[in-house]
Design a protein around this motif. Structure first.
Motif, PDB file in Angstrom:
ATOM      1  N   THR A 281      34.919  35.091  39.245  1.00 52.98           N
ATOM      2  CA  THR A 281      35.860  34.578  40.222  1.00 52.98           C
ATOM      3  C   THR A 281      36.190  35.629  41.276  1.00 52.98           C
ATOM      4  N   ASN A 282      35.253  36.704  41.198  1.00 50.67           N
ATOM      5  CA  ASN A 282      34.964  37.717  42.246  1.00 50.67           C
ATOM      6  C   ASN A 282      33.620  37.894  42.725  1.00 50.67           C
ATOM      7  N   ALA A 283      33.673  37.337  43.949  1.00 51.35           N
ATOM      8  CA  ALA A 283      32.265  37.213  44.732  1.00 51.35           C
ATOM      9  C   ALA A 283      31.607  38.609  44.720  1.00 51.35           C
ATOM     10  N   LEU A 284      32.486  39.657  44.856  1.00 50.74           N
ATOM     11  CA  LEU A 284      32.008  40.953  45.179  1.00 50.74           C
ATOM     12  C   LEU A 284      31.132  41.633  44.054  1.00 50.74           C
ATOM     13  N   VAL A 285      31.366  41.023  42.826  1.00 54.06           N
ATOM     14  CA  VAL A 285      30.253  41.644  41.672  1.00 54.06           C
ATOM     15  C   VAL A 285      28.943  41.351  41.889  1.00 54.06           C
ATOM     16  N   SER A 286      28.623  40.350  42.632  1.00 56.99           N
ATOM     17  CA  SER A 286      27.250  39.974  43.052  1.00 56.99           C
ATOM     18  C   SER A 286      26.595  40.687  44.319  1.00 56.99           C
ATOM     19  N   SER A 287      27.410  41.490  44.783  1.00 57.38           N
ATOM     20  CA  SER A 287      27.316  42.025  46.246  1.00 57.38           C
ATOM     21  C   SER A 287      26.336  43.217  46.094  1.00 57.38           C
ATOM     22  N   PRO A 288      25.000  43.359  46.520  1.00 57.93           N
ATOM     23  CA  PRO A 288      24.393  44.823  46.302  1.00 57.93           C
ATOM     24  C   PRO A 288      25.047  45.685  46.912  1.00 57.93           C
ATOM     25  N   ASP A 289      26.092  45.685  47.704  1.00 60.71           N
ATOM     26  CA  ASP A 289      26.995  46.582  48.552  1.00 60.71           C
ATOM     27  C   ASP A 289      27.957  47.243  47.791  1.00 60.71           C
ATOM     28  N   TRP A 290      28.191  46.713  46.735  1.00 60.24           N
ATOM     29  CA  TRP A 290      29.414  47.221  45.866  1.00 60.24           C
ATOM     30  C   TRP A 290      28.736  47.708  44.366  1.00 60.24           C
ATOM     31  N   GLN A 291      29.347  48.679  43.876  1.00 63.63           N
ATOM     32  CA  GLN A 291      29.082  49.094  42.517  1.00 63.63           C
ATOM     33  C   GLN A 291      30.370  48.835  41.528  1.00 63.63           C
ATOM     34  N   ILE A 292      30.708  47.900  41.025  1.00 59.83           N
ATOM     35  CA  ILE A 292      31.865  47.770  40.548  1.00 59.83           C
ATOM     36  C   ILE A 292      31.843  47.811  38.998  1.00 59.83           C
ATOM     37  N   GLY A 293      32.818  48.525  38.524  1.00 61.37           N
ATOM     38  CA  GLY A 293      33.097  48.879  36.942  1.00 61.37           C
ATOM     39  C   GLY A 293      33.883  47.981  36.451  1.00 61.37           C
ATOM     40  N   VAL A 294      35.062  47.637  37.106  1.00 56.37           N
ATOM     41  CA  VAL A 294      36.159  46.676  36.307  1.00 56.37           C
ATOM     42  C   VAL A 294      36.652  45.679  37.456  1.00 56.37           C
ATOM     43  N   SER A 295      36.814  44.341  37.123  1.00 55.71           N
ATOM     44  CA  SER A 295      37.149  43.538  38.043  1.00 55.71           C
ATOM     45  C   SER A 295      37.914  42.404  37.336  1.00 55.71           C
ATOM     46  N   LYS A 296      39.208  42.056  38.263  1.00 57.16           N
ATOM     47  CA  LYS A 296      39.786  40.999  37.972  1.00 57.16           C
ATOM     48  C   LYS A 296      40.700  40.424  38.904  1.00 57.16           C
ATOM     49  N   THR A 297      40.649  39.092  38.949  1.00 57.25           N
ATOM     50  CA  THR A 297      41.384  38.151  39.993  1.00 57.25           C
ATOM     51  C   THR A 297      42.675  37.623  39.324  1.00 57.25           C
ATOM     52  N   GLY A 298      43.388  37.288  40.096  1.00 61.23           N
ATOM     53  CA  GLY A 298      44.550  36.342  39.738  1.00 61.23           C
ATOM     54  C   GLY A 298      45.247  35.498  40.994  1.00 61.23           C
ATOM     55  N   PHE A 299      45.764  34.381  40.378  1.00 58.39           N
ATOM     56  CA  PHE A 299      46.590  33.574  41.635  1.00 58.39           C
ATOM     57  C   PHE A 299      47.352  32.531  40.780  1.00 58.39           C
ATOM     58  N   ILE A 300      48.701  32.384  40.999  1.00 60.11           N
ATOM     59  CA  ILE A 300      49.605  31.514  40.947  1.00 60.11           C
ATOM     60  C   ILE A 300      50.469  31.253  42.073  1.00 60.11           C
ATOM     61  N   ASN A 301      51.176  30.451  42.508  1.00 55.41           N
ATOM     62  CA  ASN A 301      52.115  30.228  43.651  1.00 55.41           C
ATOM     63  C   ASN A 301      52.899  31.688  43.892  1.00 55.41           C
ATOM     64  N   GLU A 302      53.386  32.038  42.895  1.00 57.21           N
ATOM     65  CA  GLU A 302      54.383  33.034  42.865  1.00 57.21           C
ATOM     66  C   GLU A 302      53.833  34.566  43.061  1.00 57.21           C
ATOM     67  N   SER A 303      52.587  34.759  42.541  1.00 58.39           N
ATOM     68  CA  SER A 303      51.829  35.767  42.851  1.00 58.39           C
ATOM     69  C   SER A 303      51.096  36.025  44.239  1.00 58.39           C
ATOM     70  N   GLY A 304      50.701  34.994  44.867  1.00 57.55           N
ATOM     71  CA  GLY A 304      49.552  34.928  45.836  1.00 57.55           C
ATOM     72  C   GLY A 304      48.231  35.208  45.134  1.00 57.55           C
ATOM     73  N   LYS A 305      47.330  35.479  45.909  1.00 59.77           N
ATOM     74  CA  LYS A 305      45.935  36.010  45.685  1.00 59.77           C
ATOM     75  C   LYS A 305      45.816  37.582  45.277  1.00 59.77           C
ATOM     76  N   CYS A 306      45.513  37.881  43.988  1.00 55.32           N
ATOM     77  CA  CYS A 306      45.375  39.300  43.620  1.00 55.32           C
ATOM     78  C   CYS A 306      44.191  39.564  43.206  1.00 55.32           C
ATOM     79  N   LEU A 307      43.750  40.678  43.449  1.00 55.77           N
ATOM     80  CA  LEU A 307      42.527  41.465  42.996  1.00 55.77           C
ATOM     81  C   LEU A 307      42.660  43.069  42.568  1.00 55.77           C
ATOM     82  N   VAL A 308      42.101  43.374  41.380  1.00 56.59           N
ATOM     83  CA  VAL A 308      42.183  44.905  40.953  1.00 56.59           C
ATOM     84  C   VAL A 308      40.691  44.942  40.734  1.00 56.59           C
ATOM     85  N   MET A 309      40.269  46.163  40.858  1.00 54.20           N
ATOM     86  CA  MET A 309      38.721  46.677  40.691  1.00 54.20           C
ATOM     87  C   MET A 309      38.833  48.086  40.548  1.00 54.20           C
ATOM     88  N   GLN A 310      38.011  48.515  39.725  1.00 54.47           N
ATOM     89  CA  GLN A 310      37.373  49.792  39.513  1.00 54.47           C
ATOM     90  C   GLN A 310      35.892  49.778  40.419  1.00 54.47           C
TER      91      GLN A 310
END
Length: 360
Positions: A281-310
């Motif tokens: 769900t996080n397109a950045l994990v496929s980007s050669p410009d990023w070196q991502i160790g942990v990723s998680k997205t989230g969404f419900i109406n109450e939270s809006g769009k969320c993203l956490v990464m290492q």
């Protein structure tokens, strides 16, 4: 008769070549009367003359316009050179930077921290307690792995795993049987709610025991603003703060399977004899410009769009938490702004270090 016409012609030539110039006003009158007479004799010729006169009238305006444009350029150039040096060299803030050089992020709450040192590099509303949606699944994964349950045990997706709270869709049909490891992968990579529900439901003691274990884990990590009500994040009672989530992501990064599964770009799974590919769900994990160790997205109406990464930036593990982003691409765009900002700061630091270092 012919002799008379010849004499008149000779007299006319003599007058044109030897007599003094006539009055300009009289000449103009004669020219006008001549044009009128020609127009009466030949309408076509009159039209032709009128067009020629129009062309002649337009031609002189071109140099005038050019001269005025040149005048404006010269004036602007003069003013630029005349302006004080400080005014000419004043820095202009980039469109995605504020006056202090910090990135203009559009997430309602965020925190960017250096994981190695714990220092906070940027934050806004970092103590606000907000719904976190599927960011919850990072805690779900940690509790499953902490319990050391068999990853090869086959779990069944049952009717209890269907979302009746929000009626969200799923690519995992009821009756699907998958190993716990694949359930964990789909929950982290594709944020599959039925997989996360099955993980919690198949915990010793069932879902209530699982939720209790999630809250104990949060307390053990020192997450004072964090509470959980289910294993999926569909329940808006799952809340946390950006400050707490920095700690939670840091803790999740210590689990090799969470690092692997949350950053897998895509993965094929056999569902009831048919292979289906699941994507991150996080397109950045496929980007050669990023070196991502942990990723998680989230969404419900109450939270809006969320993203956490290492993510590794400036050769350091950085933790990025973006909460309540409005719009489909805002959280990814904010992550890109953070990356550019950090890299820009690194360049400035290198230049400053080069200036301070004496040449040898």
């Amino acid at each position: 008769m012919k002799i008379r016409k010849s004499l008149m012609t000779l007299l006319g030539v003599f007058a044109l070549t030897h007599l003094a110039p006539v009055d300009a006003h009289a000449a103009a009158q004669r020219g006008a009367s001549k044009k009128a007479s020609v127009a009466k004799e030949s309408p076509a010729r009159a039209t032709k003359l009128a067009k020629a006169a129009k062309v002649v009238a337009v031609r002189p305006t071109k140099p005038i316009k050019f001269a005025r444009a040149e005048s404006r350029r010269v004036k602007a150039s003069h003013l630029a050179h005349a302006a004080p040096a400080a005014q000419r060299s004043a820095p202009v803030a980039a469109p995605d930077m504020d006056n202090e050089g910090n990135p203009l992020l559009h997430s309602a709450a965020f925190m960017i921290a250096d994981q190695a040192t714990g220092s906070v590099l940027l934050e806004k509303n970092s103590d606000a307690v907000l719904p976190i949606a599927s960011i919850t699944k990072l805690m779900t994964a940690m509790v499953v792995l902490d319990a050391r349950l068999s990853l090869t045990e086959v779990l069944l997706v049952a009717n209890e795993d269907v979302d009746t709270l929000r009626n969200s869709s799923s690519h995992v049909p009821v009756g699907t049987e998958l190993a716990r490891e694949d359930m964990l992968r789909l929950a982290l990579m594709s944020s599959e709610n039925r997989a996360a529900s099955a993980l919690g439901r198949n915990y010793p003691g069932g879902l209530p025991a699982f939720v209790a274990a999630m809250n104990r884990k949060a307390a053990a990590l020192g997450l004072r603003d964090t509470r959980f009500a289910d294993s999926t994040g569909l329940n808006s009672a799952n809340v946390s703060s950006a400050r707490d989530l920095v700690r939670m992501v840091s803790a999740a990064s210590r689990y090799p399977l969470i690092r692997e599964f949350s950053t897998t770009a895509n993965y094929p799974v056999s569902l009831n004899g048919r292979v289906r590919q699941f994507n991150n769900t996080n397109a950045l994990v496929s980007s050669p410009d990023w070196q991502i160790g942990v990723s998680k997205t989230g969404f419900i109406n109450e939270s809006g769009k969320c993203l956490v990464m290492q993510a590794w930036l400036l050769n350091k593990p950085m933790i990025i938490v973006l909460l309540d982003s409005f719009g489909r691409f805002t959280r990814v765009a904010d992550a890109q702004r953070v990356k550019r900002w950090l890299e820009s700061a690194a360049v400035q630091q290198k230049v400053a270090a080069a200036v301070r270092t004496p040449s040898t």
